[in-house]
Structure formats: structure tokens, C-alpha cells
Design a protein around this motif. Sequence first.
Motif, PDB file in Angstrom:
ATOM      1  N   CYS A 224      42.458  11.093  -2.295  1.00  0.00           N
ATOM      2  CA  CYS A 224      41.943   9.824  -1.758  1.00  0.00           C
ATOM      3  C   CYS A 224      42.677   9.388  -0.491  1.00  0.00           C
ATOM      4  O   CYS A 224      42.204   8.517   0.232  1.00  0.00           O
ATOM      5  CB  CYS A 224      42.079   8.700  -2.784  1.00  0.00           C
ATOM      6  N   PHE A 225      43.848   9.973  -0.240  1.00  0.00           N
ATOM      7  CA  PHE A 225      44.681   9.519   0.884  1.00  0.00           C
ATOM      8  C   PHE A 225      43.917   9.548   2.214  1.00  0.00           C
ATOM      9  O   PHE A 225      43.959   8.583   2.974  1.00  0.00           O
ATOM     10  CB  PHE A 225      45.930  10.401   0.961  1.00  0.00           C
ATOM     11  N   GLY A 226      43.215  10.641   2.473  1.00  0.00           N
ATOM     12  CA  GLY A 226      42.483  10.771   3.737  1.00  0.00           C
ATOM     13  C   GLY A 226      41.432   9.685   3.905  1.00  0.00           C
ATOM     14  O   GLY A 226      41.482   8.894   4.851  1.00  0.00           O
ATOM     15  N   PRO A 227      40.445   9.612   2.974  1.00  0.00           N
ATOM     16  CA  PRO A 227      39.412   8.580   3.105  1.00  0.00           C
ATOM     17  C   PRO A 227      39.990   7.168   3.154  1.00  0.00           C
ATOM     18  O   PRO A 227      39.476   6.319   3.881  1.00  0.00           O
ATOM     19  CB  PRO A 227      38.543   8.766   1.865  1.00  0.00           C
ATOM     20  N   LYS A 228      41.085   6.924   2.424  1.00  0.00           N
ATOM     21  CA  LYS A 228      41.684   5.588   2.438  1.00  0.00           C
ATOM     22  C   LYS A 228      42.165   5.257   3.849  1.00  0.00           C
ATOM     23  O   LYS A 228      41.990   4.149   4.335  1.00  0.00           O
ATOM     24  CB  LYS A 228      42.858   5.548   1.451  1.00  0.00           C
ATOM     25  N   ASN A 229      42.755   6.253   4.516  1.00  0.00           N
ATOM     26  CA  ASN A 229      43.218   6.020   5.884  1.00  0.00           C
ATOM     27  C   ASN A 229      42.069   5.744   6.836  1.00  0.00           C
ATOM     28  O   ASN A 229      42.258   5.150   7.891  1.00  0.00           O
ATOM     29  CB  ASN A 229      43.998   7.225   6.395  1.00  0.00           C
ATOM     30  N   LEU A 230      40.868   6.204   6.465  1.00  0.00           N
ATOM     31  CA  LEU A 230      39.717   5.951   7.325  1.00  0.00           C
ATOM     32  C   LEU A 230      39.137   4.575   7.050  1.00  0.00           C
ATOM     33  O   LEU A 230      38.173   4.170   7.678  1.00  0.00           O
ATOM     34  CB  LEU A 230      38.632   7.003   7.087  1.00  0.00           C
ATOM     35  N   GLY A 231      39.699   3.873   6.056  1.00  0.00           N
ATOM     36  CA  GLY A 231      39.248   2.527   5.757  1.00  0.00           C
ATOM     37  C   GLY A 231      38.085   2.469   4.785  1.00  0.00           C
ATOM     38  O   GLY A 231      37.339   1.491   4.769  1.00  0.00           O
ATOM     39  N   CYS A 232      37.895   3.513   3.984  1.00  0.00           N
ATOM     40  CA  CYS A 232      36.816   3.485   2.994  1.00  0.00           C
ATOM     41  C   CYS A 232      37.210   2.571   1.833  1.00  0.00           C
ATOM     42  O   CYS A 232      38.386   2.367   1.555  1.00  0.00           O
ATOM     43  CB  CYS A 232      36.553   4.877   2.438  1.00  0.00           C
ATOM     44  N   SER A 233      36.197   2.062   1.129  1.00  0.00           N
ATOM     45  CA  SER A 233      36.465   1.234  -0.048  1.00  0.00           C
ATOM     46  C   SER A 233      36.982   2.126  -1.172  1.00  0.00           C
ATOM     47  O   SER A 233      36.788   3.341  -1.148  1.00  0.00           O
ATOM     48  CB  SER A 233      35.191   0.542  -0.497  1.00  0.00           C
ATOM     49  N   GLU A 234      37.627   1.485  -2.150  1.00  0.00           N
ATOM     50  CA  GLU A 234      38.196   2.219  -3.275  1.00  0.00           C
ATOM     51  C   GLU A 234      37.177   3.166  -3.905  1.00  0.00           C
ATOM     52  O   GLU A 234      37.448   4.333  -4.152  1.00  0.00           O
ATOM     53  CB  GLU A 234      38.678   1.209  -4.320  1.00  0.00           C
ATOM     54  N   GLU A 235      35.978   2.600  -4.131  1.00  0.00           N
ATOM     55  CA  GLU A 235      34.944   3.391  -4.810  1.00  0.00           C
ATOM     56  C   GLU A 235      34.518   4.586  -3.973  1.00  0.00           C
ATOM     57  O   GLU A 235      34.374   5.693  -4.467  1.00  0.00           O
ATOM     58  CB  GLU A 235      33.716   2.524  -5.077  1.00  0.00           C
ATOM     59  N   GLU A 236      34.320   4.313  -2.686  1.00  0.00           N
ATOM     60  CA  GLU A 236      33.866   5.401  -1.831  1.00  0.00           C
ATOM     61  C   GLU A 236      34.924   6.491  -1.760  1.00  0.00           C
ATOM     62  O   GLU A 236      34.611   7.687  -1.770  1.00  0.00           O
ATOM     63  CB  GLU A 236      33.537   4.871  -0.441  1.00  0.00           C
ATOM     64  N   CYS A 237      36.191   6.073  -1.687  1.00  0.00           N
ATOM     65  CA  CYS A 237      37.289   7.045  -1.671  1.00  0.00           C
ATOM     66  C   CYS A 237      37.169   7.974  -2.867  1.00  0.00           C
ATOM     67  O   CYS A 237      37.233   9.196  -2.746  1.00  0.00           O
ATOM     68  CB  CYS A 237      38.640   6.342  -1.762  1.00  0.00           C
ATOM     69  N   LYS A 238      36.993   7.328  -4.032  1.00  0.00           N
ATOM     70  CA  LYS A 238      36.975   8.099  -5.261  1.00  0.00           C
ATOM     71  C   LYS A 238      35.783   9.046  -5.283  1.00  0.00           C
ATOM     72  O   LYS A 238      35.906  10.222  -5.653  1.00  0.00           O
ATOM     73  CB  LYS A 238      36.922   7.143  -6.456  1.00  0.00           C
ATOM     74  N   GLU A 239      34.671   8.521  -4.838  1.00  0.00           N
ATOM     75  CA  GLU A 239      33.449   9.319  -4.819  1.00  0.00           C
ATOM     76  C   GLU A 239      33.642  10.568  -3.950  1.00  0.00           C
ATOM     77  O   GLU A 239      33.361  11.689  -4.359  1.00  0.00           O
ATOM     78  CB  GLU A 239      32.340   8.455  -4.230  1.00  0.00           C
ATOM     79  N   ARG A 240      34.168  10.313  -2.745  1.00  0.00           N
ATOM     80  CA  ARG A 240      34.387  11.430  -1.819  1.00  0.00           C
ATOM     81  C   ARG A 240      35.400  12.421  -2.382  1.00  0.00           C
ATOM     82  O   ARG A 240      35.242  13.629  -2.238  1.00  0.00           O
ATOM     83  CB  ARG A 240      34.921  10.903  -0.494  1.00  0.00           C
ATOM     84  N   ALA A 241      36.448  11.877  -3.009  1.00  0.00           N
ATOM     85  CA  ALA A 241      37.491  12.747  -3.553  1.00  0.00           C
ATOM     86  C   ALA A 241      36.918  13.634  -4.652  1.00  0.00           C
ATOM     87  O   ALA A 241      37.167  14.847  -4.684  1.00  0.00           O
ATOM     88  CB  ALA A 241      38.645  11.912  -4.091  1.00  0.00           C
ATOM     89  N   LEU A 242      36.120  13.038  -5.524  1.00  0.00           N
ATOM     90  CA  LEU A 242      35.535  13.821  -6.617  1.00  0.00           C
ATOM     91  C   LEU A 242      34.636  14.918  -6.057  1.00  0.00           C
ATOM     92  O   LEU A 242      34.674  16.066  -6.504  1.00  0.00           O
ATOM     93  CB  LEU A 242      34.740  12.911  -7.554  1.00  0.00           C
ATOM     94  N   GLU A 243      33.853  14.558  -5.049  1.00  0.00           N
ATOM     95  CA  GLU A 243      32.952  15.539  -4.454  1.00  0.00           C
ATOM     96  C   GLU A 243      33.755  16.696  -3.843  1.00  0.00           C
ATOM     97  O   GLU A 243      33.444  17.871  -4.057  1.00  0.00           O
ATOM     98  CB  GLU A 243      32.089  14.864  -3.393  1.00  0.00           C
ATOM     99  N   ALA A 244      34.804  16.316  -3.112  1.00  0.00           N
ATOM    100  CA  ALA A 244      35.602  17.348  -2.444  1.00  0.00           C
ATOM    101  C   ALA A 244      36.284  18.260  -3.466  1.00  0.00           C
ATOM    102  O   ALA A 244      36.294  19.487  -3.315  1.00  0.00           O
ATOM    103  CB  ALA A 244      36.648  16.695  -1.543  1.00  0.00           C
ATOM    104  N   LEU A 245      36.824  17.656  -4.525  1.00  0.00           N
ATOM    105  CA  LEU A 245      37.501  18.458  -5.541  1.00  0.00           C
ATOM    106  C   LEU A 245      36.507  19.403  -6.215  1.00  0.00           C
ATOM    107  O   LEU A 245      36.827  20.554  -6.529  1.00  0.00           O
ATOM    108  CB  LEU A 245      38.148  17.554  -6.585  1.00  0.00           C
ATOM    109  N   HIS A 246      35.297  18.883  -6.410  1.00  0.00           N
ATOM    110  CA  HIS A 246      34.271  19.718  -7.010  1.00  0.00           C
ATOM    111  C   HIS A 246      33.937  20.894  -6.084  1.00  0.00           C
ATOM    112  O   HIS A 246      33.804  22.033  -6.512  1.00  0.00           O
ATOM    113  CB  HIS A 246      33.032  18.874  -7.287  1.00  0.00           C
ATOM    114  N   GLN A 247      33.846  20.581  -4.789  1.00  0.00           N
ATOM    115  CA  GLN A 247      33.463  21.630  -3.839  1.00  0.00           C
ATOM    116  C   GLN A 247      34.501  22.730  -3.699  1.00  0.00           C
ATOM    117  O   GLN A 247      34.150  23.867  -3.412  1.00  0.00           O
ATOM    118  CB  GLN A 247      33.172  21.013  -2.472  1.00  0.00           C
ATOM    119  N   VAL A 248      35.779  22.381  -3.869  1.00  0.00           N
ATOM    120  CA  VAL A 248      36.782  23.452  -3.778  1.00  0.00           C
ATOM    121  C   VAL A 248      36.938  24.169  -5.114  1.00  0.00           C
ATOM    122  O   VAL A 248      37.712  25.113  -5.231  1.00  0.00           O
ATOM    123  CB  VAL A 248      38.167  22.945  -3.306  1.00  0.00           C
TER     124      VAL A 248
END
Lengths: 266, 282
Positions: B106-130
Motif C-alpha cells: 500500500c505504500f506506493g498508492p498511499k504516497n500518490l494520495g489514494c484513499s485507504e480503500e483504493e490503496c487496499k484494492e490496488r494492493a490486492l490486485e497487484a499481489l494477485h497479479q504477481v
Amino acid sequence: MLKDITIGQYYPADSAIHKLDPRVKIITTVIYIVSLFVTNDWIGYLAAFLFLAACIKVSKVPLSFILKGMKSIAFLLGITVVFNLIFTPGEEVLVTFWKITITEKGLEMAVRMAIRLSFLIVGTSLMTLTTTPNQLTNALERLMKPLSFMLPVHEIAMMMSIALRFIPILMEETDKIMKAQMARGADFETGNIIVRIKNMVPLLVPLFISAFRRANDLAMAMEARCYHGGAGRTQMKPLSYRGNDWVAYGVMWGYLAVCIVLRIVF
Amino acid sequence: MSIELRNVTYKYSTGTAYEMVALDNISLQIPDGQFIGIIGHTGSGKSTLIQHFNGLIRPTSGQVLFDGEDIWGEKYDRRHLRSQVGLVFQYPEHQLFETDVLTDVCFGPKNLGCSEEECKERALEALHQVGLKEKYYHMSPFDLSGGQKRRVAIAGVLAMNPKMLVLDEPTAGLDPKGRDDILDKVKELHETRGISIAIVSHSMEDMAKYVERIIVMNHGHMPFDGTPREVFSHYLELEKIGLAAPQITYIMHALAEHGLAVNTEATTVSEAKESILKALGR
Ligand SMILES: Nc1ncnc2c1ncn2[C@@H]1O[C@H](COP(=O)(O)OP(=O)(O)OP(=O)(O)O)[C@@H](O)[C@H]1O
Ligand SMILES: [Mg+2]
């Protein structure tokens, strides 16, 4: 920003000073510092200046490189000068404004202090610039040998050389982790002090972990090569004085004699 | 998205006795959607080159343009650029720091100013993709194996939704399966997300198999830049600069020398197989 730190840095060059035995350089530096505080008249400072200038010339280290290292200490120097300037009591008052009086004596003290300190710093950095950290610790170990009945001299020297060796490695590591976190959008440059400290966490945690990992690896590697401390340990290239070193000692005693004579005469 | 380097020169430790020219007058263009490989012996300037892509280091001279804009222009937002060009460093697992995997990503998206939920969503997607299994998401990143850490680190960059992903030796120190897994995932990302990829690698086989363009680095210069076929056809020159072509190239050349009419340009095992069978008339 990390690049600006030049204290303790080595500047490789092919000069007579670089080739001297490190013990000569350490002892000369100590004597030079003593001479700065023995001297108390302007002609003595002139002698100190000439001696230092000659050494710098011979060492082939560019003056600009030495002065760059001074920048980081300029602040300290400034404070010392200001304190001497305003807190030295004296008879003849030069200027008074608000509650501050500057006396002639204060001015003289400040100038003396500035001269002494800058010569001291330049002199010491000339030593570290022309001597590798390994040579330095090696020489210290030899010079401290008479104390080995009460101090673990070898271990101290070993710890020093490892610590010195790790400074550039950790700097490089800091740079790398910083870039890696910046690539993830981290910001180390803006915000107030609290925000900045908080922003350091992504840098410090990996840095500490890597420092411990390296220390651990190094200990293992040393043990794997049967390192067991100083007892019975010999050196591949033991330090030994050669002709030039005796000449350098001669020059050094000559300089000290001049300083003492100047002090007595003037 | 496109990146262009114009006459970029980079020197380390300028003005000291240790001055070192790491890149010497490099010009290149990376159009949208390419899968690029960068090869070169150690110390040839690969890592230095890719750090120019997202503005982590500033060229000593020359320009870097992103979508035609100079990224070292006065008001250019380089933090935004870094979210567009995601860079995964050599041994990225050394940059992990959070208490659990998900928070770290979540560190990256958080630095971009995403909301908590969006951070988590993106993180889950990314973890799934790798391709990291879900049971690891709440573990400390320091308790994972090397290959798993590597995936977390790559996910950490992916979660910023970059338009281009640059990976510096993502497979160094992994076992053959871990290596193929990661490269397959990267290829999948290239295909599904349509992002451009630049990958630094020492494996010529991997290069032949995955990439469509190879950039060769040598002592800060760029002697070759072209398709794997073009580049590997210079295999004798490559050897002179401490590199090699895929083993298939050597076999095909040896076969051709012995009179078998095979295609010497084949670079992958399957291409070679076809060509040999055809030459044998089966
Ligand atoms: N921080 C630094 N300070 C000084 N010189 C450096 C630094 N980083 C790299 N160099 C030098 O620049 C040159 C290019 O280094 P670079 O890291 O780009 O090589 P590389 O191609 O990535 O090598 P590798 O395959 O080993 O990762 C090398 O000769 C290296 O010694
Ligand atoms: Mg590299």
C-alpha cells in the motif's frame, strides 16, 4: 547531499606525503596541533601557515578539495569565533551596541581562534586525505602497542578499521534504498520536521536490517577464515621506516624547534 | 506514453579523483507498449541507464523527455512521473519495511494520495497479479522466502498502476521455476495491462524468449539496439564485449557450417526445432 561529506575521505595521488609511513603522518599531525597552541604571536602563525602550505603543495591534493571539506565545519568555526568575539572581557572597547561590547582583546582572541582552528582542521584532513583508513588504523595499532597490557589494542584497531570500511558501504546503501522508496513515491524533501522524521521510517528500517545482515555476514566470513583476535597474529606488510620517513621526522622536529625559538624570542 | 533520451551522459562523483563516466552520449526512444530487454556485462551502465527513465538521477548532460516533455524542466512533477514509470530495483526485497505484506504494498498508492480503500484494492490486485498466495498477505515481509519477497516488492511498484514497468535483474538469485514464474507474470502484465516493459537480464535465453527489442550496453555506450534476431546475429561481436548469444544460435550456426540448411536466425528452442525438422525433411 551525502557526497559533500569529505571528512575521513582518502584522495588517491602519487606524492611523497602519500608514500610516507602512516605513523610519521599521525605523529606529525599531533606535533603540528601542539605547535598551534604553543605559538602565540603572528610570526608563529606565519610559520605554521608556511609549513601547512608546503605540505599541501607536496601532497598534490587540490586545495579546492580540502576547502570543500571545511564547509561542513564552517558553522562550528563561526560559533567559536562569535563567542570569543563577544564574551572576552577587556579594557579597550571597540564598539558597543545593544548589550554587546566588542573589545580589542576579544577581536584578537577571535582571530587567533579562527586561525588555530582552521589550521587544525586543514592539517588533520590533510592527514586523512593522504592516508587510507587501513593504514591509519594499522599505524594506531602500532603506536598503541605499549598499552597492550591494559587495552585490547588489536581489537580496538580492528573495530575501527571495520567501522571506517563500512561508512562508504552504508552511504551507498542509504542512497540505494532512498532511490528505491522514491521510485514508490516516497518524499524525503518536503514537510515540517515531524513529517520528515516520519518519512524516514521507510529508509531507516531497511537500512538497519541491512546493516545487521552485513555485520552478521562479516562475522561469519571472518570466523570461517579462522579469525581469532590479536594473539599471535602477524602482518603481511609490517610497517617499517625508510629513508624518507626519517627525513620527514627531521623536518617535523625542525619545524617544532622553529616554533619554540619564535616563542622564546618574541 | 513514450520516453526519449537525447545525448544523455552521466558521470558519477564529478569533480573528484573518482570521476567515472557511466553513460556516454546515449540517445534512444521507447515507444508505448514495447517489451524491451537490456543486456551488458557488469558495470556497463544498465542500472544507471534505467534510473534515468523515471528521473531518479539527473543526466550530467543531455535531456530526458517523457511524452515529449523535458522531465528536468523547472515545474515538472517528477513524483507523478515515478508513478507512471515504475522501477523495480536490483534486489528489491531490501526495500521492504512494513509490518505486513499488504501494508507494504500500500505504500506506493498511499504516497500518490489514494484513499485507504483504493490503496487496499490496488494492493490486492497487484499481489494477485504477481501470483502471491493469499495466506501470506498478513505475514511480516521479513518472514518470506527470497522469491516471495521479490514478488511483494514488484507488487509494491505495480500497485502504483504504472504505464511502464522497469525491472532491474528481477530474476537474479532465483531458482529456474521462480525465474520463469516471474517472467511469465511480467509477460502477462504486458499483455493484459498493455504496459511497456524494460527488463535488465543476464540470461540470453530469457531475452530471446520474451522480448521484442534488445538494447546492448558496453562501457557506457550502446553498440546494438534491435530485435533479438538482429542483435544475436552479431554474436561474435557480443562475445568480444563479454556477452554471448543464446546457445541455440551457436548450435544453428554449427549445423549450418556442416551443411544442414537450417535457419541460423532462430533464437528459441521451438523455432530451432521447427527449422531443423524442416531441413531434415520431416
Ligand atoms: N553510486 C556510484 N558511485 C560511483 N560509481 C558508481 C556508482 N554506481 C555505479 N557506479 C559505476 O558506474 C558504472 C555503471 O554502473 P551500473 O550500476 O550502471 O552497472 P550495471 O550495468 O547495472 O552492472 P550490474 O550488472 O553489475 O548491475 C560502474 O562502473 C560502476 O562502478
Ligand atoms: Mg545493475
